[in-house]
Write an enzyme that holds these catalytic residues in place. Structure first.
Site, PDB file in Angstrom:
ATOM      1  N   ASP A 134      12.134   2.933  -6.459  1.00  0.00           N
ATOM      2  CA  ASP A 134      12.093   3.473  -7.827  1.00  0.00           C
ATOM      3  C   ASP A 134      11.275   4.771  -7.813  1.00  0.00           C
ATOM      4  OD1 ASP A 134       9.681   2.066  -7.253  1.00  0.00           O
ATOM      5  OD2 ASP A 134       9.222   1.911  -9.388  1.00  0.00           O
ATOM      6  N   GLU A 201       7.724  -0.350  -7.869  1.00  0.00           N
ATOM      7  CA  GLU A 201       6.364  -0.042  -7.395  1.00  0.00           C
ATOM      8  C   GLU A 201       5.621   0.793  -8.430  1.00  0.00           C
ATOM      9  OE1 GLU A 201       3.066   2.104  -5.502  1.00  0.00           O
ATOM     10  OE2 GLU A 201       4.833   2.982  -6.395  1.00  0.00           O
TER      11      GLU A 201
HETATM   12 ZN   LIG Z   1       5.121   5.650  -4.106  1.00  0.00          ZN
END
Ligand SMILES: [Zn+2]
Length: 496
Positions: A134, A201
Site C-alpha cells: 500500500d 502498513e
Molecule cells: Zn513503507
C-alpha cells in the site's frame, strides 16, 4: 607559614595537577589510537553467492506498472478502493510467472500476501522478507508540485516517478525481480524463503499481523526477518560520506488522549478555571518532564561502529566514553532527528476545545504522540504522564493501540553480517547498526525471529529522503537495480 613554604606548597600542588593532566591526556591518546569497536574485527568474512544478473530496463517497466495501480491507504480503511489491491495481486501473478510457479501464495487478513518457497531442508529456520504494497495518499493541493503525475509511473531522467516508487513498491518489485531471476535460473533454496507483503502498513499494519499469526500457527521460526526501515545515506552527518545503516531496533508508538472534563456554558460568565486552562497546564506538565537523553542501544552502537572511520575528535570522544559521554549526547541531541534517537519523544499533535468561540468547552482534549525508545515501555509513558499531571483534573487514555519498542537484534549475527556484506558495496561503504524511529510491519514479526533487520538497499541523501510520503517520490534506476540484485544475492546466499 612563611612565603617560601607557601610557594613550595603551591608548586607541589601544581606539579601533582599537571602530572594528573598529563596522565589523563596519555590515557585519552592511547585509547583513541587503539580504539576498535566492540566485535569490530570480522574473523570469518561472509562468502557471498555469485551475483544474479537483473535486467534493469525490465525492472523499471515493472515498477512503473506497479505505481500506476493505486493501492492508496486512507486514514479510514472504508475509503480504500480494494479493487486496486486485487489488480495489484493479479498483476504480480502475470508479471512474475517463474516466481509464482516456485512459491505457494496465500491471501490473509483481507488483502495481505504470504508467499512460501519451500526449502529442501525443512529443519532449517526460514528467511522472511517483507515489503508492503500500500502507499500513502498524495496531500491534496500538492499534485501540481510533482514533476510527473504521482500515479502515472513515468520513467524519465533515470528514475521511475510516483507515489510508492520507493516506499515500498520499489522493494516489492526489487524482491520479485530477484526471486523471478533465481527461480527462472533453476535455483532451489535449501532454507524455506517466505515473502510477506502487507496491504495496510501505512494504516496500522493489520495485514502483517495476520501474516505473523499464520506463520506462528504453523510453528514457523525464522533465521532472520528483513523489512524496509533504513538505507544507505550518501551524506551521513558523522562522516560526510555514504554509510549503510541497518536498523536493528524500532521505536514503539503510542498516542495519549488527555481530557479535561468541564462544566461548559456561556463564555460571558466563565468559572475561575475553564477546561482549556486545565488542559493547557496538564499539557505543559507532561512536556516539561521529558525522558532523559541516553547514549545506549542502537544509536550508541552506530556511533561506536563508525568511530574508526570518523574524525580524530569523534574517535577520541567515543574511545573515551567514560569521560565524554555528556559531550556526545549534547552533540547528537543538537538536532531534532539526533535527539529523537536518544530518548522517548513527546509530541502534542492535536487539540480540541468547544465548537464555538463563545461556548465554554464541556471537555477539552489534547492528543500526544509518543515514539518510545528501547528501554522504555508504554507502561513507563503512562506512569510518567500520570506523575506529571498529579493534582490536575485530567483523564488519560490511549488512543488506539499502543506499541512497545522492538527488542534489539544482534549486530554481530551471521544474518547481520550477510546484510552488511551486501550493503557495503564490496567493503567500500561503512556499515553501522541503527535505530528506526518510525514504525514498520516488521514489528509484527517479533516472536518469529530473534533477529529482525530493517534496511532498504538504496542510496539517497538526507534531502532525498524527504520525498518519502512527500512530493516527487522517485526511484533511480540504479537504486532499483541495486535492490533487485541485493535481494537475489541475499536469498541465494542465505538459502543455499
Ligand atoms: Zn513503507
Amino acid at each position: 607559614m612563611d612565603l617560601g613554604k607557601q610557594m613550595n606548597a603551591v608548586r607541589r600542588i601544581v606539579s601533582v595537577a599537571l602530572g594528573a593532566l598529563a596522565l589523563l591526556a596519555a590515557v585519552i591518546a592511547v585509547r583513541t589510537a587503539t580504539y576498535a569497536p566492540p566485535g569490530g574485527k570480522d574473523s570469518h568474512p561472509v562468502e557471498l553467492a555469485a551475483r544474479v544478473p537483473i535486467d534493469p530496463a525490465r525492472a523499471a517497466q515493472h515498477l512503473s506498472e506497479a505505481v500506476r495501480i493505486q493501492t492508496v491507504s486512507h486514514q479510514n480503511a472504508g475509503d480504500n478502493d480494494w479493487a486496486e489491491w486485487d489488480r495489484l495481486h493479479a498483476w504480480l501473478q502475470t508479471t512474475y510467472p517463474a516466481a509464482h510457479a516456485a512459491m505457494s501464495r496465500e491471501v490473509v487478513g483481507g488483502h495481505a500476501l504470504v508467499y512460501t518457497w519451500p526449502g529442501s531442508d525443512p529443519s532449517l529456520p526460514a528467511v522472511v522478507l517483507l515489503a508492503h504494497h500500500d502507499v500513502v495518499p498524495v496531500t491534496p493541493g500538492t499534485e501540481r508540485d510533482w514533476k510527473h503525475p504521482p500515479f502515472d509511473g513515468v520513467i524519465a531522467d533515470g528514475s521511475v516517478w510516483g507515489r510508492g516508487s520507493v516506499d515500498d513498491k520499489g522493494s516489492l518489485v526489487g524482491l520479485f525481480e530477484g526471486v523471478e531471476a533465481l527461480a527462472a535460473s533453476g535455483f532451489k533454496p535449501r532454507r524455506t524463503v517466505i515473502l510477506v507483503s502487507g496491504h495496510d502498513e501505512e494504516a496500522g499494519g493489520s495485514g502483517a499481523r495476520a501474516a505473523a499469526e499464520l506463520l506462528k500457527s504453523r510453528g514457523v521460526t525464522a533465521e532472520f526477518v528483513l523489512d524496509e526501515g533504513l538505507a544507505i545515506v550518501s551524506d551521513f552527518p558523522l562522516l560526510g560520506r555514504p554509510v549503510a545503516v541497518v536498523g536493528i531496533a524500532e521505536k514503539g508508538y503510542a498516542t495519549l488522549r488527555m481530557t479535561a472534563p468541564a462544566k461548559g456554558g456561556h463564555s460571558s460568565a466563565p468559572p475561575p478555571e475553564t477546561g482549556v486552562e486545565v488542559l493547557a497546564k496538564a499539557l505543559l506538565a507532561v512536556t516539561s518532564h521529558p525522558f532523559p537523553l541516553r547514549f545506549e542501544g542502537a544509536p550508541a552502537e552506530m556511533v561506536r561502529a563508525l568511530a574508526p572511520s570518523a574524525s580524530t575528535v569523534v574517535r577520541m570522544a567515543v574511545a573515551n566514553e567514560w569521560l565524554f559521554r555528556p559531550l556526545l549526547i549534547k552533540q547528537i541531541a543538537a538536532t531534532p532527528v539526533g535527539a529523537s534517537s536518544l530518548h522517548t519523544t513527546i509530541a502534542p499533535t492535536m487539540l480540541r476545545g468547544s465548537p464555538k468561540e463563545n461556548v465554554l468547552p464541556q471537555d477539552a482534549t489534547a492528543w500526544i504522540n509518543y515514539r518510545i525508545a528501547p528501554g522504555n515501555t508504554t507502561g513507563d509513558v503512562m506512569q510518567r504522564a500520570k506523575t506529571a499531571t498529579k493534582g490536575l483534573r485530567v483523564d488519560l487514555a490511549w488512543e488506539g493501540n499502543a506499541y512497545d519498542p522492538s527488542p534489539i537484534s544482534s549486530s554481530s549475527s551471521e544474518p547481520y553480517r550477510l546484510i552488511a556484506a551486501l550493503a557495503s558495496d564490496d567493503g567500500r561503504t561503512p556499515v553501522a547498526p541503527g535505530l528506526v524511529t518510525a514504525t514498520t510491519d516488521s514489528r509484527s514479526m517479533v516472536g518469529i525471529a530473534k533477529d529482525i533487520y530493517r534496511f532498504q538497499p538504496i542510496v539517497a541523501s538526507l534531502k532525498d529522503f524527504e520525498m518519502i510520503h512527500g512530493t516527487n517520490e522517485h526511484m533511480t534506476l540504479d537504486n532499483l537495480r541495486r535492490t533487485a540484485e541485493f535481494y537475489a544475492r541475499l536469498i541465494a546466499t542465505a538459502a543455499r
